[in-house]
Motif scaffolding. Sequence first.
Motif, PDB file in Angstrom:
ATOM      1  N   VAL A  33      45.276 -79.719 105.840  1.00  0.00           N
ATOM      2  CA  VAL A  33      46.068 -79.840 104.612  1.00  0.00           C
ATOM      3  C   VAL A  33      47.348 -80.623 104.879  1.00  0.00           C
ATOM      4  CG1 VAL A  33      47.399 -78.583 102.881  1.00  0.00           C
ATOM      5  CG2 VAL A  33      45.138 -77.753 103.548  1.00  0.00           C
TER       6      VAL A  33
ATOM      7  N   THR B 236      47.614 -75.964  96.064  1.00  0.00           N
ATOM      8  CA  THR B 236      46.484 -75.942  95.126  1.00  0.00           C
ATOM      9  C   THR B 236      46.467 -77.190  94.247  1.00  0.00           C
ATOM     10  OG1 THR B 236      47.822 -74.549  93.636  1.00  0.00           O
ATOM     11  CG2 THR B 236      46.262 -73.436  95.087  1.00  0.00           C
TER      12      THR B 236
ATOM     13  N   GLY C 171      45.068 -79.820  96.339  1.00  0.00           N
ATOM     14  CA  GLY C 171      43.626 -79.626  96.469  1.00  0.00           C
ATOM     15  C   GLY C 171      42.855 -80.127  95.258  1.00  0.00           C
TER      16      GLY C 171
ATOM     17  N   LEU D  91      41.329 -73.107  92.434  1.00  0.00           N
ATOM     18  CA  LEU D  91      41.661 -72.681  93.796  1.00  0.00           C
ATOM     19  C   LEU D  91      42.507 -71.413  93.779  1.00  0.00           C
ATOM     20  CD1 LEU D  91      42.481 -76.061  95.614  1.00  0.00           C
ATOM     21  CD2 LEU D  91      40.495 -74.578  95.982  1.00  0.00           C
TER      22      LEU D  91
ATOM     23  N   LEU E  74      38.311 -79.066 101.323  1.00  0.00           N
ATOM     24  CA  LEU E  74      38.573 -78.107 100.250  1.00  0.00           C
ATOM     25  C   LEU E  74      38.597 -76.668 100.765  1.00  0.00           C
ATOM     26  CD1 LEU E  74      36.533 -79.591  97.266  1.00  0.00           C
ATOM     27  CD2 LEU E  74      39.009 -79.316  97.456  1.00  0.00           C
TER      28      LEU E  74
ATOM     29  N   PHE F 162      42.026 -76.242 102.068  1.00  0.00           N
ATOM     30  CA  PHE F 162      43.004 -76.018 101.000  1.00  0.00           C
ATOM     31  C   PHE F 162      42.905 -74.597 100.456  1.00  0.00           C
ATOM     32  CE2 PHE F 162      43.577 -80.600 100.905  1.00  0.00           C
ATOM     33  CZ  PHE F 162      44.867 -80.755 100.423  1.00  0.00           C
TER      34      PHE F 162
END
Length: 492
Positions: free
Chosen positions: A48, A128, A131, A155, A313, A316
């Motif tokens: 991330v 988020t 993401g 998320l 993902l 994240f």
Amino acid sequence: MTSPPSPAVNEHDDAAHLSALGYTSEFRREMSPWANFSLGFTYLSPVVGVYTLFAFALATGGPPMIWSFVVVGFGQFLVALIFSEVVAQFPVAGGVYPWARRLWGRKYAWMTGWIYLVALLVTIASVTYGGGFYIAPFLGFEATTVNVIWGGLALIAIATLINFMGTKVLAMAAIFGFTAEIIGALIVGGWLLIGHREHGLGVLFDTFGTEGSGSYLPAFAAAALIGVYQYYGFEACGDVAEEVPDPGSLIPKAMRRTIYIGGAAATFVCLALILAVTDIPAVISGEDADPVSTLLDDAFGTVGSKIVIGIVLISFLSCAMSLQAAASRLAYSYGRDEMIMGHHLLRKFSPTRHVPPYALIVAAVVPAVIVAGSYVSTNAITKIISFAALGIYMAFQMVVLAALRARLKGWVPSGKYQLGTWGVPVNIAALVYGIIAMVNMAWPRTPGEPWYDNWIVLLSAVVVVGVGLLYMVIHPLHDRSDAPYDDAIPKS
């Protein structure tokens, strides 16, 4: 700087230690040492951090920006050593807030916790929302503002659901997230280095003219934000101190491992990306504004890049989940000590899941509102998010300062992890590093923008602190809290 040997402990010993500190825990100690480390790792999240800021850092400082991982990693390692001593003596849920409470006092702790809580909630929104930009292409949609918002909200919803399932599920999810992220980082980085390497290691010392006509230091300092943004998350290991058996021994180890392994993984990912970028001058000029996506598409093709994005993902989601766990434990700790409005709800505990439900709701709703607010103004969310990293560093350094003050007033750490004679010099070095890092984050670097945009990071910090001070005057619950405080320093 090693932990002294300690006798075997059991759950009764942990409960007795916590009782001596003035608390009876409702949490279950179901988080293994491996899960505790994984929680810190997924909060730090190398993927991330690197994927989010790689383009900015490379364009600002060129390939030598990678050395910021070494500089910042060493500085944050010093901070982790101080936190290790404090959590070993005060293994209480909530992290920096209860630590500041024991080292200094109620007012200081209230402000420390306030800054940290706001920063955590904003960071959840930041992660988020970021993401969301990967969810859209993963599902085959254009990354419009609306699609990014829905992706970010999704998320948050999934992370909240995982957290509501209790400590055991959170621990399993953290381990899964760590495993997926580390394997993904190794596979992606290894493939880029083996099959798509465009440069030799010498490029790591080539600035590509990013310094302009002056010194390279300002460019490096700006690019170093990729390292500054990367190295926090280790404190999450201590936020869940009441969910870990033998926290005085295990949490300090988990914090240090988070720095070692997380830092090494982040550096490896960044190295692989730098050496695989075909046209570095194009990134610096802005012609290639998204070199990560360009690389993934070129190296893995359409199907392969979707698999990689899927792993990204997971990173994240794991990061958001760990951040939310930390924020909810802090909010719960606030509520348990009756320090803030709504404490009657924040301190409530689910008898079946053994989690604080209302604290978790706060850690979901506030970030969701921030993410949804970007529909009205993308600029607004950028300004709000700008406080995230600085706020966390501020809270960290408030604990570091409190620890130094306590030492000078006679505090001698008595937990299972102690720095001994190294305590004071390490404490001073950690404080100096933190101040330099905060100045670097707040330093204005956009002279062409309006003054309020140029100083937005510092201004956001002033607003958060100002609101906190105003709240303390209007609603001074902190003065009425009778939970233990200021007991680290010996009373004469």
